[in-house]
Scaffold this active site. Structure first.
Site, short mmCIF file in Angstrom:
data_model
loop_
_atom_site.label_atom_id
_atom_site.label_comp_id
_atom_site.label_asym_id
_atom_site.label_seq_id
_atom_site.Cartn_x
_atom_site.Cartn_y
_atom_site.Cartn_z
CB THR A 47 6.68 -13.45 -0.97
OG1 THR A 47 6.53 -12.55 0.13
CG2 THR A 47 6.30 -14.85 -0.53
N GLY A 52 1.13 -8.81 -5.52
CA GLY A 52 -0.11 -8.31 -6.11
C GLY A 52 0.18 -7.53 -7.39
CD GLU A 112 3.89 -6.29 4.40
OE1 GLU A 112 4.96 -6.03 4.99
OE2 GLU A 112 3.74 -6.19 3.18
#
Lengths: 662, 662
Positions: free
Chosen positions: A140, A179, A422
């Site tokens: 992303t 993350g 997602e």
């Protein structure tokens, strides 16, 4: 000591919750093993910690990374290697919260395994397994999420040095959200547009060192850091990554499928469809997570509703348990039914995924498109409903649900991003709709379709149309689950047809294909929603015959009936408009729902006990197994950081001097 | 520099947003004054502060109390004394967040003014005005919130010493939640059950010193502290208070209405109804707050949707603004219409309250019961919808809505407790229902009712019943607002009648009155909801003729129509079941909604500009007036506390040593 209300609730249950736990776990052995793993964690002093609610975000990150490093060590010590056991262990250690190594363990290592060549595995896997290399998965960007083709990061091959040059050409191309990227990782698998010989070959994955092993200082050309506080995910260092012409060797492109040869020649992968598999897998995990998070919220709200007494039903009598108010039952029990429904859907998705993975390995991709479409829609359907449902549970606990001690705020903020990550939910629904309309058009063209959409084959026979109710024979028996499944099916068929016709109507108005699609997207989402709803009702109903224990069967049957009827009552317009129910029947549905609430009331506590969350796992004062709420709220509050001093220094600093000035 | 997309949106608007701002503010002079006050705050270095998202909770409390103390000083300096101007000033200083002196300024001082005797005012008011006495209002207990009669704290009169003995007899009787109680206050108005001569006289208010003035140490017998972290309200020290036989002089009971004489004789107040006034006032404030919070969320989501480009509508063309996706319009524009509707309802409530206050002062309490019932229902109706709507706005911003930089998480957690405080929403809905059913029974008994429920008078004429659609003449013109108001009215009438009949049916089954009520409460809530929905549509529609500017009138007319039609579409079952619409008409409604979305699309940015929130007030990177989003997200992220050091020490502490062990 158990609260007398909970004791009474438990002793009057009509079934044995332990049997239901085994069904949810998929067998008595699995329940046993799950509990063994939990007890390993609970008795381990390394995994005890202060309540995270009392810590700052930086402290929460620190506690999490400390526990994660211990966790990796101990999983190996205990020989925990099965994916499901890893999930449990991690979930018990981190109390259901995400943690900084999630992307390393859940994306970096698996991506290496699936997309790296043998040489790359040699080079990267063991260092990554031993956490010398700590990786994340950087897909992303600030400007692009769900729409992958729009990603802007470039990877340009330079044949003169046999290197790729990774670059973030714009602000919006900065990698954003991964993350573990902010502080933890020293490597990232970066998704970038591959350029070779001046041509763009689309998105490919590259292993990029981002920090020096040992010093952990960023590499040259790398700007990396934490994206700042979020609604939740305090334990996770979601990060940004800006690459300024960073060079990596050619061999760092993941080349199991596509390749770039030393001279820059691009070799295409055999099939693109294979990457669908991972998406399906992750989305099926989200469905399971939706079920678990809603189950936890229901456990808290229902136990609290059993021990909380408030107001009066009859003057002079003791205050009733708030679970005896019909409005409270009407809030919580349909959510409880939903939590069970989603548990079974999650289990179905996982099983189907594994079944189809076998087929895929044998080269049979035929079921993949349907599963892909179904997983997209169910991910959206379940995450939306669970997300809103957790908040309903929180508010059903009144003011105390707003305290962090209830555990509910934490469940919400941890789960709600599932609606946007997602694959953003609306986009997911539209992907499902594309498959539904495609299937519908195939049927119209005389072909027949298979799987969950096979009901579309019957469309030409059972001409479902918007119609005055009175003009149609009424078919639905509201006490018969198979008849209700049929009603959901006809509703879905009717809405898929309506959506397809809307697209056609726009095309007839000389709109382009894309405009016609966009101008029908409200109908398309509605059709997908109805399709998913049908699938959930169908799967819940299909589960019942498998249940041998009569008492358990009966209680699940009531829950399933409540789920189906409540869904009709929430979408009455559809069922009336499609002519599937009459207005008087609807009134019957509404009465029947209230009867079911009263029936489920008897077993509500046992039904949440069956989810089998330990107090440690729930991390909720309101949801304690023993129902000992108020004393524990008081103990919890005393530990609040603001209570570390009797008088906050701000009194002497600001308030006292103020008096003199006024 | 303004983002070109926003520039284009603004220049193509069909109306002047400034004129609409004046309407929302209630006149050009009020807009001017509001902006003056904001600029006083914005240019004041004392009111600048670091982004609260980067601070720990203890730091947030400290920043807030520091700013509050400055705020009190400066409001007096600037001569800001009008309640609305105080609201603005406070809201600008604290960026819309609650603060530790809220209860002192908003409850302690006003309660003194309304319930203290002249002697008590002499003793308490000036010290409180000068913040020597800092007070809070301690009503809610751990075990009881909305149900006031259940409060357990006792105040027992001891005629021998002429003192009251305040006591918390149980854990559940500990005062819990009052703002400013945890650390800030040294006095509390404590609501307690008054006992004198061995008899309980019900709830009364007592001024209890809880900390020593000067040292701020708790008084003897007082256990007081902070209740710990919450979902939001980090700036506020919501507290607990346990009283162990604390003695206060007889003169500390607030005795303007009820009294206890020195010998312990109790003197009743003249009327209980007067306390309704305060509740109505606070609930009307919540309706206004619901409107403002939803407006802020819409401002952020709509501006962001104008500058965010994503995916593709047509292959090869640039990525469209996400606001051009019909699904995005369908999420946001009905919420925008709702925000406007609630603004007008809030203004109406405030006006009505002030009008009726005049009547009350002249002894005319006739309108109070209806206003009380209406304010309860509208508080619940608007707070539920706004709370959920803020989250829809957040999720409509995709992943970035989850970042604290969007400002949306903060708006949500600050507003959502309005659903449970000042009367839990379901209980509020049932209070409204009680009034509706009472009015219905009066009509049935041949009397006639007045005000917003006067439609019930027509019930016997227009026999509305659950009925097959085809059997009834269809009356609704979906393009005519007055016809739509009529439809909402008939729906409300139908549901009030259905609820009343349900109660009657349960009574006929030999249930007691209370059981019959409880067993009909789902229908009762539904009836209240429909009644409130009717009131909102009616008030929005009634606002339109007041608007003289044609362009503004047209755009508000579209919004109002969208609000009304979208409400029908969300509750199709009711309208179909009541026979107010046919299925084909409903299909027309759905098409008309999509046309309205396209019309509002043209003015969406101007419509949120008209709310006139400054960047400082919005505190949202995504919602900036100039649309400069990505650069600012990057700048914001760099300030994250986790980025204060390049390498987090946890790497060297936990991760590096781990490698050697694996």
């Amino acid at each position: 000591m158990m609260h007398p209300d909970l004791q009474r609730e438990r002793s009057s249950a009509t079934f044995n919750p332990e049997l239901l736990t085994h069904i949810l776990d998929g067998g008595v052995q699995r329940s046993k093993r799950r509990r063994e793993i939990e007890s390993l964690v609970l008795k381990d002093p390394d995994f005890q910690h202060e309540d995270a609610n009392f810590l700052s975000r930086s402290e929460r990150y620190e506690v999490a990374i400390k526990k994660s490093s211990k966790m990796v060590l101990k999983m190996r010590e205990y020989g925990i290697a099965d994916p499901e056991e890893i999930y449990w262990f991690k979930s018990f250690v981190h109390r259901g919260r995400p943690e900084p190594l999630d992307l390393h363990l859940g994306m970096f290592l698996p991506t290496l395994l699936s997309q790296a060549t043998a040489e790359q595995l040699d080079r990267f896997f063991m260092p990554a397994w031993n956490l010398e290399i700590i990786g994340t998965y950087a897909q992303t960007e600030m400007g692009h999420g769900t729409h992958l083709r729009g990603l802007e990061t470039t990877s340009t091959y330079d044949p003169s040095t046999q290197e790729f040059i990774l670059n973030s050409p714009t602000i919006s191309s900065i990698k954003w959200w991964p993350g573990g990227l902010g502080k933890t990782s020293n490597h990232a698998i970066v998704l970038a547009q591959l350029y070779t010989h001046g041509q763009c070959k689309g998105l490919h994955a590259f292993i990029v060192p981002i920090r020096h092993i040992g010093t952990h200082q960023p590499m040259q050309g790398v700007t990396v850091g934490d994206i700042g506080p979020k609604f939740g995910f305090d334990e996770t260092d979601n990060g940004f990554l800006k690459l300024d012409n960073v060079r990596i060797p050619r061999e760092n492109m993941l080349m199991k499928y596509a390749q770039v040869e030393p001279n820059g020649t691009y070799v295409k992968p055999v099939s693109q469809k294979l990457t669908y598999g991972t998406m399906v897998f992750i989305r099926s995990l989200i469905v399971g997570e939706a079920a678990r998070c809603l189950s936890r919220a229901c456990t808290i709200a229902i136990r609290y509703s059993a021990v909380r007494h408030q107001s009066e039903l009859k003057p002079g009598e003791p205050e009733p348990q708030i679970m005896d108010y019909q409005t409270q039952q009407y809030k919580l029990f349909p959510l409880l039914a939903t939590a069970y429904a989603f548990q079974f859907v999650g289990a179905y998705m996982t099983q189907t995924y594994h079944r189809i993975t076998g087929d895929i390995n044998e080269g049979d991709l035929s079921e993949l498109p349907e599963l892909h479409a179904l997983s997209a829609g169910l991910k959206a359907f379940t995450s939306w409903i669970s997300s809103a449902g957790i908040e309903e549970c929180r508010m059903a606990c009144g003011g105390h649900g707003y305290s962090r001690c209830s555990g509910l705020p934490d469940i919400y903020v941890t789960f709600t991003p599932a609606c946007t990550y997602e694959g953003e939910n609306t986009v997911m629904m539209l992907q499902t709709a594309r498959f539904l309309v495609k299937s519908y058009m195939e049927v119209r063209a005389g072909k027949s379709v298979v799987g969950m959409v096979s009901y579309l084959n019957d469309l030409s026979l059972q001409r479902v149309q918007p119609h005055p109710v009175a003009a149609r024979p009424v078919v639905v028996d509201i006490n018969d689950l198979s008849s209700l499944v049929e009603a959901y099916k006809l509703r879905a068929a009717w809405l898929v047809e309506a959506a397809a016709k809307s697209v056609q109507a726009e095309l007839n108005r000389q709109r382009g294909k894309e405009d016609a699609w966009n101008l029908s997207s409200v109908e398309l989402v509605r059709a997908s929603d109805a399709h998913c709803h049908y699938v959930v009702v169908k799967l819940f109903t299909a589960k019942l015959p498998e249940i041998v224990d009569v008492a358990v069967h009966n209680v699940l049957n009531s829950l399933c009936l409540l789920y189906a009827l409540h869904g009709i009552n929430r979408n009455t317009g559809d069922f009336l408009q499609a002519g599937l129910l009459t207005a008087p029947q609807l009134a019957q549905v509404q009465l029947r729902i209230k009867e079911l609430l009263a029936i489920i009331r008897l077993n509500a506590v046992a039904l949440v006990d069956a989810f089998d969350y330990s107090d440690a796992q729930l991390a909720s004062v309101l949801g304690r197994y023993d129902g000992n709420v108020y004393e524990n709220m008081f103990e919890w509050a005393k530990k609040s950081p603001l209570n570390k001093t009797q008088v906050h220094e701000s009194y002497h600093k600001y308030l006292k001097p103020l008096q003199a000035k006024l």
